[in-house]
Write an enzyme that holds these catalytic residues in place. Structure first.
Site, PDB file in Angstrom:
ATOM      1  N   CYS A   1      20.237 118.914 -40.087  1.00 24.36           N
ATOM      2  CA  CYS A   1      21.028 118.086 -39.172  1.00 24.36           C
ATOM      3  C   CYS A   1      21.390 116.754 -39.835  1.00 24.36           C
ATOM      4  O   CYS A   1      22.195 116.734 -40.756  1.00 24.36           O
ATOM      5  CB  CYS A   1      20.280 117.908 -37.847  1.00 24.36           C
ATOM      6  SG  CYS A   1      21.330 117.282 -36.530  1.00 24.36           S
TER       7      CYS A   1
ATOM      8  N   HIS B   1      18.498 123.381 -36.105  1.00 22.01           N
ATOM      9  CA  HIS B   1      17.140 122.849 -36.296  1.00 22.01           C
ATOM     10  C   HIS B   1      16.111 123.969 -36.329  1.00 22.01           C
ATOM     11  O   HIS B   1      15.486 124.259 -35.284  1.00 22.01           O
ATOM     12  CB  HIS B   1      16.781 121.922 -35.130  1.00 22.01           C
ATOM     13  CG  HIS B   1      17.419 120.581 -35.181  1.00 22.01           C
ATOM     14  ND1 HIS B   1      16.877 119.525 -35.876  1.00 22.01           N
ATOM     15  CD2 HIS B   1      18.554 120.111 -34.625  1.00 22.01           C
ATOM     16  CE1 HIS B   1      17.643 118.455 -35.746  1.00 22.01           C
ATOM     17  NE2 HIS B   1      18.685 118.777 -34.987  1.00 22.01           N
TER      18      HIS B   1
ATOM     19  N   GLU C   1      13.171 123.837 -37.390  1.00 24.18           N
ATOM     20  CA  GLU C   1      11.827 123.303 -37.101  1.00 24.18           C
ATOM     21  C   GLU C   1      11.582 123.201 -35.598  1.00 24.18           C
ATOM     22  O   GLU C   1      10.447 123.070 -35.162  1.00 24.18           O
ATOM     23  CB  GLU C   1      11.638 121.945 -37.799  1.00 24.18           C
ATOM     24  CG  GLU C   1      12.217 120.728 -37.095  1.00 24.18           C
ATOM     25  CD  GLU C   1      13.730 120.634 -37.165  1.00 24.18           C
ATOM     26  OE1 GLU C   1      14.392 121.602 -37.597  1.00 24.18           O
ATOM     27  OE2 GLU C   1      14.274 119.583 -36.747  1.00 24.18           O
TER      28      GLU C   1
END
Lengths: 233, 81
Positions: free
Chosen positions: A86, A203, A205
């Site tokens: 990002c 994302h 994560e």
């Protein structure tokens, strides 16, 4: 093997990345403050999401001048693995480590939702635990994720199979309707020619635990760990 | 001395903000608008002892390295005494 997560003023996904590496990948990881310049202890660094320097000037534009970024460039040139997520992707593009730029989303909105991306190349250090064509459900959260580049760059990215993720629907169909932000060629993530630097807007994560709605992002970090394990670092 | 730097999107780069502004002013009844492009404007106060050519060179370098992203933007520098 050792991971580092770079922290800029305004980073806000640094702890998520740290958590994934320590808990789900099970490897040692440090936070690296943006004024630190010694990356010699690390095999892979993650440039996390967030709003470094408040997105002032352009997203990622000021972070690129932080002291750590000169070290990241050297680290990448030596073959170290760099994953920009990002805002991290925006920073890598501003720093010239990846081609193109990320501009305001086509419809101007900040988009915060789970989307689908298709794995376009499984022969990279970041996707070797995945299969080409696999559809991952991962969240995006950005206002400037609209990938632009000139025709020559796009042709090069396509020819060299450096487009790693494309926005798609749940069946893997890549169409304009599945493009959340107007990115050229539905690009959600690209790598450099040497394939050791990956930038992606979604994302992973934030998609490593079923409790959070998806664990599809885990295999990206596991791929990187497998790459490092195979290199015996 | 003052450097004025104008940063604009390159022709061909989509400008969704410009499009939204155009849409809004048209809703307000302004007619005859073919296009709106949004850019950035910087005023940089410079040491008055600088030669104009030095000031222009400094401002141009700043514009190229920091104020603009050459992938998507062009810039123009003006020096005002």
């Amino acid at each position: 093997m050792k991971f580092g997560v770079i922290v800029f003023p305004g980073s806000n996904c640094d702890h998520d990345a740290y958590h994934v590496i320590s808990k789900h990948v099970g490897q040692p990881v440090d936070f690296i403050w943006h004024r630190d310049t010694n990356l010699s202890a690390y095999d892979a660094v993650i440039i996390p999401g967030g709003f470094s320097y408040g997105d002032y000037l352009r997203a990622g534009a000021l972070a690129r001048f932080s002291p750590v970024m000169a070290s990241v460039k050297e680290f990448a040139a030596r073959g170290g693995f760099v994953l920009g997520i990002c805002n991290g992707f925006q920073i890598l593009a501003e720093a010239g480590l990846l081609p193109g730029a990320l501009i305001r989303n086509r419809d101007l909105h900040f988009i915060c939702e789970h989307i689908h991306v298709r794995v376009e190349n499984d022969d990279t250090p970041f996707t070797n635990e995945l299969k080409r064509g696999t559809v991952l459900r991962i969240p995006v959260a950005h206002a400037e994720g609209n990938y632009v580049c000139d025709d020559a760059t796009l042709a090069e990215l396509q020819r060299e199979e450096r487009i790693i993720f494309r926005y798609c629907d749940e069946t893997g169909a890549v169409t304009d309707a599945t493009n959340p932000n107007g990115s050229r060629d539905n690009i959600a993530g690209i790598c450099n020619r040497e394939r050791n630097v990956l930038g992606m807007m979604p994302h992973p994560e934030r998609a490593c635990e079923d409790l959070l709605g998806s664990s599809d992002g885990r295999d990206i970090f596991r791929s990187l760990a497998a790459t490092l394990a195979a290199a015996h670092v | 001395m003052k450097a004025k730097v104008y940063v604009t999107l390159k022709p061909g780069v989509l400008d969704p903000q410009g499009k939204a502004i155009q849409h809004s002013v048209e809703l307000l009844g302004y007619g005859g608008i073919a296009d709106v492009r949004q850019g950035k404007y910087f005023e940089i106060a410079l040491d008055g002892a600088l030669q104009e050519s030095e000031a222009r060179e400094t401002a141009t370098r700043m514009a190229r390295e920091v104020l603009s992203n050459p992938v998507i933007e062009d810039f123009r520098v003006e020096i005002e005494r």
